[in-house]
Design a protein around this motif. Structure first.
Motif, mmCIF file in Angstrom:
data_model
loop_
_atom_site.group_PDB
_atom_site.id
_atom_site.type_symbol
_atom_site.label_atom_id
_atom_site.label_comp_id
_atom_site.label_asym_id
_atom_site.label_seq_id
_atom_site.Cartn_x
_atom_site.Cartn_y
_atom_site.Cartn_z
ATOM 1 N N HIS A 176 0.820 -1.211 0.000
ATOM 2 C CA HIS A 176 0.000 0.000 0.000
ATOM 3 C C HIS A 176 0.858 1.266 0.000
ATOM 4 O O HIS A 176 0.397 2.346 0.362
ATOM 5 C CB HIS A 176 -0.951 -0.006 1.199
ATOM 6 C CG HIS A 176 -1.919 -1.143 1.188
ATOM 7 N ND1 HIS A 176 -1.642 -2.360 1.774
ATOM 8 C CD2 HIS A 176 -3.144 -1.275 0.613
ATOM 9 C CE1 HIS A 176 -2.665 -3.175 1.595
ATOM 10 N NE2 HIS A 176 -3.586 -2.547 0.893
ATOM 11 N N GLN A 209 1.641 -3.822 -7.647
ATOM 12 C CA GLN A 209 0.549 -3.361 -6.784
ATOM 13 C C GLN A 209 -0.776 -3.184 -7.521
ATOM 14 O O GLN A 209 -1.812 -2.983 -6.887
ATOM 15 C CB GLN A 209 0.918 -2.023 -6.152
ATOM 16 C CG GLN A 209 2.058 -2.095 -5.146
ATOM 17 C CD GLN A 209 2.572 -0.718 -4.808
ATOM 18 O OE1 GLN A 209 3.585 -0.271 -5.331
ATOM 19 N NE2 GLN A 209 1.878 -0.015 -3.927
ATOM 20 N N LYS A 219 -4.182 -3.633 -8.954
ATOM 21 C CA LYS A 219 -5.306 -4.553 -8.808
ATOM 22 C C LYS A 219 -6.130 -4.605 -10.082
ATOM 23 O O LYS A 219 -6.759 -5.620 -10.404
ATOM 24 C CB LYS A 219 -6.184 -4.100 -7.634
ATOM 25 C CG LYS A 219 -7.340 -5.020 -7.331
ATOM 26 C CD LYS A 219 -8.074 -4.574 -6.080
ATOM 27 C CE LYS A 219 -9.201 -5.552 -5.744
ATOM 28 N NZ LYS A 219 -9.892 -5.176 -4.486
ATOM 29 N N ASP A 226 -12.475 -0.829 -3.165
ATOM 30 C CA ASP A 226 -12.163 -2.203 -3.537
ATOM 31 C C ASP A 226 -13.385 -2.971 -4.019
ATOM 32 O O ASP A 226 -13.306 -3.748 -4.973
ATOM 33 C CB ASP A 226 -11.536 -2.934 -2.338
ATOM 34 C CG ASP A 226 -10.113 -2.472 -2.056
ATOM 35 O OD1 ASP A 226 -9.524 -1.804 -2.930
ATOM 36 O OD2 ASP A 226 -9.593 -2.768 -0.964
ATOM 37 N N ASP A 236 -13.727 -4.790 -7.651
ATOM 38 C CA ASP A 236 -14.019 -6.225 -7.792
ATOM 39 C C ASP A 236 -15.231 -6.449 -8.696
ATOM 40 O O ASP A 236 -15.233 -7.332 -9.565
ATOM 41 C CB ASP A 236 -14.280 -6.847 -6.421
ATOM 42 C CG ASP A 236 -13.028 -6.897 -5.558
ATOM 43 O OD1 ASP A 236 -11.917 -6.855 -6.126
ATOM 44 O OD2 ASP A 236 -13.161 -6.967 -4.319
ATOM 45 N N GLY A 257 -5.409 -7.016 -13.196
ATOM 46 C CA GLY A 257 -4.155 -6.454 -12.719
ATOM 47 C C GLY A 257 -2.935 -6.912 -13.496
ATOM 48 O O GLY A 257 -1.915 -6.224 -13.515
ATOM 49 N N TYR A 276 -5.143 0.861 -10.450
ATOM 50 C CA TYR A 276 -5.757 0.988 -9.126
ATOM 51 C C TYR A 276 -5.005 0.126 -8.120
ATOM 52 O O TYR A 276 -4.774 -1.060 -8.354
ATOM 53 C CB TYR A 276 -7.219 0.531 -9.150
ATOM 54 C CG TYR A 276 -8.086 1.201 -10.175
ATOM 55 C CD1 TYR A 276 -8.690 2.425 -9.910
ATOM 56 C CD2 TYR A 276 -8.323 0.613 -11.412
ATOM 57 C CE1 TYR A 276 -9.502 3.038 -10.858
ATOM 58 C CE2 TYR A 276 -9.127 1.216 -12.365
ATOM 59 C CZ TYR A 276 -9.716 2.429 -12.081
ATOM 60 O OH TYR A 276 -10.516 3.033 -13.015
ATOM 61 N N ASP A 306 -4.829 -1.380 -4.021
ATOM 62 C CA ASP A 306 -5.754 -1.783 -2.957
ATOM 63 C C ASP A 306 -5.918 -0.666 -1.938
ATOM 64 O O ASP A 306 -4.965 0.064 -1.644
ATOM 65 C CB ASP A 306 -5.221 -3.018 -2.230
ATOM 66 C CG ASP A 306 -5.727 -4.310 -2.828
ATOM 67 O OD1 ASP A 306 -6.908 -4.381 -3.189
ATOM 68 O OD2 ASP A 306 -4.925 -5.254 -2.940
#
Length: 435
Positions: A235, A261, A263, A303, A307, A318, A341, A343
């Motif tokens: 993060h 990183q 996503k 998040d 999803d 990702g 993007y 997390d």
């Protein structure tokens, strides 16, 4: 065959089960005493924003303006090349808090701490209501059309493009055309009682190679003791996107280097074609498998939404590293934005009790958001990738900074249309809409 009595028993049992479920207690949740937001953003590629305007396309894609000077709050919502951090702190124990500190890890190169300050309450300047002065004379609707394409591929798909005739201003057509997903949480803006970093007394830029991974803590009058947490490497500030655009005979190919990183990814392009004095054609294309102009997606997204949109193929996975578009969908003047993007990191203390009968009373909570965004300007080709690699630390050296935007609101279809219009059509559209 079931008897009437057995059916009655089954029905009674079903109602009893439903009543039992309905009777389960709903956990009470109290707001945290102290609360913090940390936004981390990396912008690369394209050109640095120019003095106060953010460039021709900055506002169209949600970018803020920039000016030369010290760091200012709101750069994570702008588009100036570099790596940025915005921090906001508040506490119910002291609604008038004006000063606080955030201890940061040595890797930030800002240690031992940064100073958070709230803006002073400004006196009203008077002036009264703002009125709009039209262009005068007989107003005519602008001539021109807007085109929307979507999806990765080298050929225009069946049913595309969606076309909006600006002269007709048909509400049904506009509703169908202006599709913009987006669930960006708007961080509370700076105000008295809500100190932030950066500010006028601590306007340092993030040094080249800065990392926010490590232990952080907040302290200030009214801030709960023990407001301490760790940001892990997953993060931390994201690296710059190294991307390029390659024009082929029938397609335009976008590619980028992978980011651990990331996503999800999203690509959006916008430009003009066949522009004439009294007529224009605006062309939009996005990597989504569903129609979407992309204006709401070029920012942090929660998040859960990421999803959901990954499943719907609105966003690219990702591990994606490329996406092609039909030549017809990308004009020669198109500017492209690519977002990765990261997390979200959400932490609170004490943790939420598993027993729903126990009220959750968090002393503090913190939300950390990450993103990396690249801009590809027309005609840059492989140079964009080289610039992105070189720009990783240049933001700190250049001191490109922007004023904090006002509290942002979702962009309406009307605003999108106005911003997409040529300067000559701007007054016409705005005047008609306000009547």
């Amino acid at each position: 065959m079931p008897t009437l009595k057995s059916i009655a028993v089954l029905v009674t049992g079903a109602f009893a089960a439903a009543s039992t479920l309905a009777a389960e207690p709903v956990q009470k949740v109290k707001p945290p005493v102290s609360q913090a937001y940390i936004d981390l953003a990396t912008f690369s590629g394209g050109m640095p924003a120019m003095g106060g305007g953010g460039g021709m396309f900055g506002g169209l894609f949600g970018g803020g303006g920039a000016k030369t000077g010290g760091n200012t709050f709101g750069q994570t919502q702008g588009a100036s090349t570099g790596r940025w951090m915005d921090v906001t702190l508040m506490t119910r124990n002291n609604p008038k808090m004006m000063h606080a500190t955030q201890s940061v890890p040595t890797g930030s190169k800002l240690s031992p701490n940064v100073k958070l300050e709230a803006p002073e309450l400004e006196k009203p300047s008077g002036g009264g209501a703002v009125s709009y002065q039209g262009s005068g004379g007989d107003m005519q609707m602008p001539k021109g059309k807007m085109y929307l394409y979507w999806g990765c591929g080298t050929e225009v798909r069946k049913g595309q493009p969606l076309v909006l005739d600006m002269a007709k201003m048909d509400p049904a057509q506009m509703s169908k055309f202006f599709q913009n997903r987006g669930q960006t949480f708007q961080v509370p803006p700076p105000q008295p009682g809500r100190p932030v970093w950066p500010n006028k007394n601590d306007d340092r830029l993030l040094p080249e190679g800065a990392s926010m991974a490590g232990e952080h803590s907040f302290a200030g009058e009214g801030v709960v003791e023990g407001f301490r947490f760790n940001i892990d490497k997953a993060h931390d500030l994201m690296p710059a996107i190294v991307a390029k655009r390659a024009d082929a005979a029938t397609s335009v190919n976008f590619s980028w280097q992978p980011i651990e990183q990331a996503k999800a990814w999203f690509v959006a392009s916008m430009g003009m074609r066949n522009a004439e004095k009294d007529e224009m054609e605006m062309v939009y294309w996005t990597s989504s498998e569903l129609p979407d102009m992309g204006m709401g997606l070029l920012n942090y997204q929660p998040d859960g939404a990421v999803d959901k949109w990954l499943k719907e193929k609105v966003l690219l996975p990702g591990k994606a590293t490329e996406c092609a578009a039909p030549k017809e969908a990308i004009s020669a003047t198109a500017m492209t934005r690519i977002i990765a993007y990261g997390d979200e990191l959400n932490m609170a203390y004490p943790p939420r009790p598993k027993d729903p009968k126990i009220t959750w009373e968090p002393q503090w909570d913190v939300k950390v958001r990450t993103k990396s965004v690249a801009s590809l300007m027309p005609g840059m080709g492989d140079m964009a990738a080289a610039m992105a690699a070189a720009q990783q630390g240049e933001g700190a050296e250049r001191g490109q900074n922007g004023q904090p935007p006002a509290e942002q609101k979702p962009q309406s279809a009307t605003d999108s249309l106005i911003k997409a219009a040529t300067p000559s059509a701007f007054d016409v559209l705005r005047g008609l809409i306000r009547k």
